[in-house]
Scaffold this active site. Structure first.
Site, PDB file in Angstrom:
ATOM      1  N   SER A   1       0.923  -2.295  -5.143  1.00  0.00           N
ATOM      2  CA  SER A   1       1.623  -3.569  -5.064  1.00  0.00           C
ATOM      3  C   SER A   1       0.614  -4.702  -5.068  1.00  0.00           C
ATOM      4  CB  SER A   1       2.498  -3.607  -3.801  1.00  0.00           C
ATOM      5  OG  SER A   1       3.346  -4.735  -3.832  1.00  0.00           O
ATOM      6  N   ASN A   2       1.073  -5.898  -4.720  1.00  0.00           N
ATOM      7  CA  ASN A   2       0.210  -7.065  -4.645  1.00  0.00           C
ATOM      8  C   ASN A   2       0.656  -7.926  -3.465  1.00  0.00           C
ATOM      9  OD1 ASN A   2       2.311  -8.949  -5.496  1.00  0.00           O
ATOM     10  ND2 ASN A   2       2.131  -7.957  -7.475  1.00  0.00           N
ATOM     11  N   HIS A   3      -0.004  -9.056  -3.288  1.00  0.00           N
ATOM     12  CA  HIS A   3       0.275  -9.914  -2.137  1.00  0.00           C
ATOM     13  C   HIS A   3       1.358 -10.967  -2.389  1.00  0.00           C
ATOM     14  CE1 HIS A   3      -3.028  -8.286   0.175  1.00  0.00           C
ATOM     15  NE2 HIS A   3      -3.828  -8.435  -0.869  1.00  0.00           N
ATOM     16  N   SER A   4       2.023 -10.921  -3.521  1.00  0.00           N
ATOM     17  CA  SER A   4       3.022 -11.939  -3.851  1.00  0.00           C
ATOM     18  C   SER A   4       4.204 -11.907  -2.878  1.00  0.00           C
ATOM     19  CB  SER A   4       3.527 -11.724  -5.274  1.00  0.00           C
ATOM     20  OG  SER A   4       4.494 -12.702  -5.591  1.00  0.00           O
TER      21      SER A   4
ATOM     22  N   ALA B   1       4.677 -11.698 -10.059  1.00  0.00           N
ATOM     23  CA  ALA B   1       3.351 -11.077 -10.119  1.00  0.00           C
ATOM     24  C   ALA B   1       3.552  -9.589 -10.388  1.00  0.00           C
ATOM     25  CB  ALA B   1       2.592 -11.320  -8.824  1.00  0.00           C
TER      26      ALA B   1
END
Length: 137
Positions: free
Chosen positions: A11-14, A77
């Site tokens: 995943s990502n930090h969005s 994102a």
């Protein structure tokens, strides 16, 4: 979120806040909005249609299902990569396959929608999160 196994994912930090704010602003101006949202803690806005998805492939399918549209704004994102072969069972620490995770490229949703030969929205806007070499077009 791109599954590695049933309990882990990439995943990502969005947070989703930018996309939700743009969607709500468009709806407040009278647009009929379909918000395709990845996982977020944000509540579904009351004044538009929200479609929840988990993966980039699911997001592309949901976006294509929402067409035709006059405008497409790509804010998510989305993961550029996903595990090539997610495991159906939890990978254990002693498994060597976890240490050598193979990745496959996800489709570029903005490019896919903007290059459609038929049914392309009249206005396509995209955002990208960058850490260097930022371009403003």
């Amino acid at each position: 979120r791109e599954p590695i196994d049933p309990v882990r994912y990439l995943s990502n930090h969005s947070s989703g806040r930018q996309g939700y704010a743009i969607a709500e602003a468009c709806a407040a101006l009278g647009a009929r909005v379909t918000l395709v949202s990845g996982p977020t803690a944000l509540p579904d806005p009351a004044n538009l249609t929200t479609v929840r998805v988990e993966t980039a492939l699911e997001m592309l399918a949901a976006v294509e299902s929402a067409l035709p549209a006059d405008v497409f704004i790509a804010v998510a994102a989305v993961a550029d990569w996903r595990p090539a072969a997610p495991s159906g069972t939890k990978l254990k620490r002693d498994k060597s396959s976890f240490a050598s995770l193979q990745l496959a490229e996800n489709p570029d949703i903005l490019k896919t929608i903007s290059c459609r030969p038929a049914g392309r929205p009249g206005l396509v806007i995209g955002f990208a999160a960058e850490t260097h070499d930022v371009e403003v077009l």
